[in-house]
Design an enzyme around this catalytic site. Structure first.
Site, short mmCIF file in Angstrom:
data_model
loop_
_atom_site.label_atom_id
_atom_site.label_comp_id
_atom_site.label_asym_id
_atom_site.label_seq_id
_atom_site.Cartn_x
_atom_site.Cartn_y
_atom_site.Cartn_z
N GLU A 85 55.44 25.92 -37.22
CA GLU A 85 54.90 24.65 -36.68
C GLU A 85 53.88 24.03 -37.63
O GLU A 85 52.88 24.67 -38.00
CB GLU A 85 54.28 24.91 -35.29
CG GLU A 85 53.97 23.61 -34.58
CD GLU A 85 53.49 23.83 -33.15
OE1 GLU A 85 54.01 24.75 -32.47
OE2 GLU A 85 52.59 23.10 -32.73
N LYS A 280 49.69 28.13 -24.63
CA LYS A 280 50.71 28.05 -25.69
C LYS A 280 50.01 27.78 -27.03
O LYS A 280 50.36 28.35 -28.06
CB LYS A 280 51.73 26.97 -25.34
CG LYS A 280 52.92 26.89 -26.27
CD LYS A 280 52.69 26.10 -27.54
CE LYS A 280 53.94 26.02 -28.40
NZ LYS A 280 53.70 25.38 -29.68
N ASP A 296 54.63 43.33 -32.69
CA ASP A 296 55.67 42.86 -31.78
C ASP A 296 55.12 41.69 -30.95
O ASP A 296 54.42 41.89 -29.96
CB ASP A 296 56.07 44.05 -30.89
CG ASP A 296 57.16 43.71 -29.91
OD1 ASP A 296 57.43 42.52 -29.68
OD2 ASP A 296 57.72 44.66 -29.33
N HIS A 393 48.77 16.08 -35.80
CA HIS A 393 50.08 16.72 -35.74
C HIS A 393 51.10 15.95 -36.58
O HIS A 393 51.83 16.54 -37.37
CB HIS A 393 50.52 16.78 -34.28
CG HIS A 393 51.75 17.58 -34.06
ND1 HIS A 393 51.75 18.95 -34.12
CD2 HIS A 393 53.02 17.21 -33.81
CE1 HIS A 393 52.97 19.40 -33.92
NE2 HIS A 393 53.76 18.35 -33.72
C1 MEV Z 1 51.19 22.51 -29.63
O1 MEV Z 1 51.95 23.49 -30.27
C2 MEV Z 1 50.02 23.15 -28.91
C3 MEV Z 1 49.18 22.22 -28.06
O2 MEV Z 1 49.99 21.51 -27.12
C4 MEV Z 1 48.16 23.06 -27.36
C5 MEV Z 1 47.33 22.34 -26.31
O3 MEV Z 1 47.79 21.35 -25.74
O4 MEV Z 1 46.22 22.82 -26.06
C6 MEV Z 1 48.52 21.16 -28.90
#
Ligand code: MEV
Length: 438
Positions: A85, A280, A296, A393
């Site tokens: 990513e 996430k 792992d 991003h």
């Molecule tokens: C993207 O991989 C992760 C985010 O969505 C985490 C978040 O929203 O805190 C940017």
């Protein structure tokens, strides 16, 4: 050509590829060149990778990046991260630098206990089973002596075995619930070998136990397996500073930032839809380091998310307070990691990553990984509550779009320059490429 096959695993690597090409591909020449193009030119190294799993046909690359400038408990680290990513490594590096100038990260291992269970069926009186268990427990331990010897020499081993009654949930179901200390090893093989020995001993001893009747003598072992839920293998990492010290180019109003940041974390604490995405983002950092260090990540993922739901509702893994002029942000997560055994001694890049981390113990690695998760979350929540996530991003994603359109080096240089001062969206990048090419 049928697309099922028996004896596939026994074919040579080339024959496996040829079967795939014959069965699924129109342009065999291109597909063959692609698959073989990813083979390592060093045959020995390629063979090593081939033998990690069954039916290997080629290698699947992920970038291995590094995030420098992490200060953890007073020591400096450059953290290896294997991830595809675009913005993750950049965000980790930025957060590391930010906190480097504010005292760095503090991390602490709270516990290192791992768990394994023998799940079995017993048709009889629980009180009698308890008496039998007390009688058999020393044998369960002594009969694993050859398995535990070297782990005990290193300071680990079996910590305890309990009998648990689960028969109210599933009729006749009981467990041996065992706890282990596996030191620098992740310990999966050690734990599973011990558990299978417990199962054998349990079954045999029950079959010859005089106080049991015929039904009680016949214990059925359903399975013996470690648990990836390790709430007693916990690490905590934290950053803190005076609110006014948060002031920086991106944070012109630290008090407002701290409040908004704290509110964002509070939302993730109570709102599962947000918590999952919040976590996430944490796992972006955690998985990347776990993978780079040959651990792992599926086990870690499963255990971490179970921990996030331990109160009955899925919730944030990080927490924040803004009190008495101090901003404090921390994470507490279960991490069963190893720095010996498994891939750690065979995958050359894992060895490289561990050397870069100054040959950490499992405890050190738990701290480093927790810090990577916290840093990642800090970066994400900071962006979300200030500029929004897309700005950073998309800047990082720009290169992917340029590669998708097979931009030349000269085109890339021009477009990267252009997008330094312009909003990046997929359509604007496509437009800019087209304009440039006219
Ligand atoms: C993207 O991989 C992760 C985010 O969505 C985490 C978040 O929203 O805190 C940017």
């Amino acid at each position: 050509m049928p697309n099922t096959i028996s004896g596939f695993s026994k074919l040579s690597k080339s024959d496996k590829i040829e079967w795939l090409l014959d069965t699924y591909f129109n342009d065999k020449t291109n597909a063959r060149a692609l698959v073989k193009g990813y083979w390592n030119t060093d045959d020995k190294l390629q063979k090593l990778h081939d033998e990690f799993i069954e039916n290997t046909i080629t290698n699947y690359y992920l970038p291995l990046g590094v995030a420098p400038n992490f200060l953890i408990n007073g020591s400096h680290y450059t953290i290896p991260m294997a991830i595809e990513e675009s913005s993750v490594v950049a965000a980790a590096s930025k957060a590391a630098k930010f906190w480097l100038e504010r005292g760095g990260f503090k991390a602490e291992v709270l516990s290192t206990e791992k768990i394994g269970q023998v799940h079995f069926m017993f048709l009889g009186d629980f009180k009698k089973l308890q008496i039998f268990f007390n009688y058999v427990k020393p044998k369960l331990i002594s009969e694993t002596a050859t398995i535990t010897k070297s782990m005990e020499r290193r300071g680990g081993g079996i910590l305890d075995i309990e009998l648990r009654d689960k028969s109210e949930d599933v009729p006749n179901y009981y467990q041996l619930h065992a706890t282990f200390e596996t030191m620098d090893a992740m310990g999966a093989n050690f734990i599973n070998t011990c558990l299978e020995q417990f199962a054998t001993t349990l079954k045999y001893e029950a079959s010859t136990y005089e106080a049991f009747d015929a039904k009680e003598k016949d214990i059925t072992v359903i399975m013996s397996i470690l648990s990836n839920y390790v709430p007693q293998c916990l690490v905590r990492a934290e950053v803190s500073c005076k609110i006014k010290e948060l002031k920086s180019k991106d944070i012109p109003h630290p008090e407002e930032f701290a409040q908004k940041f704290k509110q964002a974390v509070s939302i993730a604490e109570i709102e599962p839809y947000r918590a999952v995405t919040h976590n996430k983002g944490i796992m972006n950092g955690i998985d990347a380091v776990v993978l780079a260090t040959g651990n792992d990540f599926r086990a870690v993922e499963a255990g971490v998310h179970a921990y996030a739901a331990k109160e009955g509702t899925y919730s944030s893994l990080t927490h924040c307070t803004v009190e008495n002029g101090v901003f404090r942000f921390w994470i507490e997560i279960p991490l069963a990691l190893g720095t010996v055994g498994g891939l750690t001694s065979i995958h050359p890049l894992v060895k490289f990553a561990l050397e870069m981390l100054q040959k950490p113990s499992a405890r050190d690695l738990m701290q480093i990984v927790a810090v990577a998760g916290l840093a990642q979350n800090f970066g994400a929540v900071k962006s979300l509550t200030t500029t929004g996530i897309q700005e950073g991003h998309m800047k990082m994603h720009l290169m992917n779009i340029l590669n998708q359109f097979e931009a030349t080096e000269a085109e890339k240089t021009k477009l990267i320059e252009h997008f330094k001062t312009n909003v990046v969206t997929h359509s604007l990048v496509v437009e800019a490429i087209e304009t440039l090419r006219k």
